[in-house]
Design a protein around this motif. Sequence first.
Motif, PDB file in Angstrom:
ATOM      1  N   LEU A  29      -3.648 -65.263   8.455  1.00 37.24           N
ATOM      2  CA  LEU A  29      -4.764 -64.509   7.906  1.00 37.24           C
ATOM      3  C   LEU A  29      -4.234 -63.401   7.022  1.00 37.24           C
ATOM      4  N   PRO A  30      -4.994 -62.989   6.026  1.00 33.64           N
ATOM      5  CA  PRO A  30      -4.584 -61.820   5.252  1.00 33.64           C
ATOM      6  C   PRO A  30      -4.476 -60.615   6.192  1.00 33.64           C
ATOM      7  N   SER A  31      -3.556 -59.707   5.921  1.00 34.21           N
ATOM      8  CA  SER A  31      -3.343 -58.574   6.821  1.00 34.21           C
ATOM      9  C   SER A  31      -4.554 -57.644   6.906  1.00 34.21           C
ATOM     10  N   ASN A  32      -5.468 -57.734   5.964  1.00 38.08           N
ATOM     11  CA  ASN A  32      -6.647 -56.868   5.993  1.00 38.08           C
ATOM     12  C   ASN A  32      -7.890 -57.604   6.487  1.00 38.08           C
ATOM     13  N   SER A  33      -7.696 -58.657   7.276  1.00 35.28           N
ATOM     14  CA  SER A  33      -8.841 -59.410   7.789  1.00 35.28           C
ATOM     15  C   SER A  33      -8.808 -59.419   9.306  1.00 35.28           C
ATOM     16  N   GLY A  34      -9.768 -60.077   9.902  1.00 40.86           N
ATOM     17  CA  GLY A  34      -9.828 -60.204  11.352  1.00 40.86           C
ATOM     18  C   GLY A  34     -11.205 -59.850  11.875  1.00 40.86           C
ATOM     19  N   LYS A  35     -11.441 -60.200  13.121  1.00 36.05           N
ATOM     20  CA  LYS A  35     -12.753 -59.958  13.724  1.00 36.05           C
ATOM     21  C   LYS A  35     -13.060 -58.474  13.857  1.00 36.05           C
ATOM     22  N   GLY A  36     -12.044 -57.661  14.109  1.00 33.39           N
ATOM     23  CA  GLY A  36     -12.276 -56.221  14.234  1.00 33.39           C
ATOM     24  C   GLY A  36     -12.775 -55.615  12.941  1.00 33.39           C
ATOM     25  N   ARG A  37     -12.104 -55.931  11.859  1.00 36.36           N
ATOM     26  CA  ARG A  37     -12.534 -55.399  10.559  1.00 36.36           C
ATOM     27  C   ARG A  37     -13.886 -55.983  10.154  1.00 36.36           C
ATOM     28  N   ALA A  38     -14.115 -57.247  10.482  1.00 37.77           N
ATOM     29  CA  ALA A  38     -15.416 -57.857  10.184  1.00 37.77           C
ATOM     30  C   ALA A  38     -16.517 -57.174  10.983  1.00 37.77           C
TER      31      ALA A  38
END
Length: 131
Positions: A29-38
């Motif tokens: 995943l891109p380092s600036n993505s993920g469920k937390g950031r979403a």
Amino acid sequence: ELNTCEKKVELSTNPAWGDTPVPQIISALPSNSGKGRAANYIAKTLGFDDCDCVGAGDTLGDASMVFHTSMPFLAVGNATESLKDVVRNRGKSSDKEYLPFSLVVKGFGVAGVLEGLKEFRNFRGDVMNSQ
């Protein structure tokens, strides 16, 4: 050799993964993505404060909601032990501002989410009544 159309990929590990056994799943995943950031983005876009949202999960793929939000979080009963450890250790942070309600519940799946929401509601009621 990477061609100019490809972007740099940063490889990292999650300390909660441990090293034994060697992780069997690789997520790219891109380092600036993920469920937390979403989750942060959705809450902000809809006008909710973190304290009015609850994250829930059952695998380490959900751990970014613990690390990258200040939302309450619950791990359901059938969650991996690794995620349960992440949730249990959240309250041991030295950063006192980063201690939202976190809980490991007994119920599996949706039953666990409902159990956790009930506990969270009771917790919120206690906090609101003490102010």
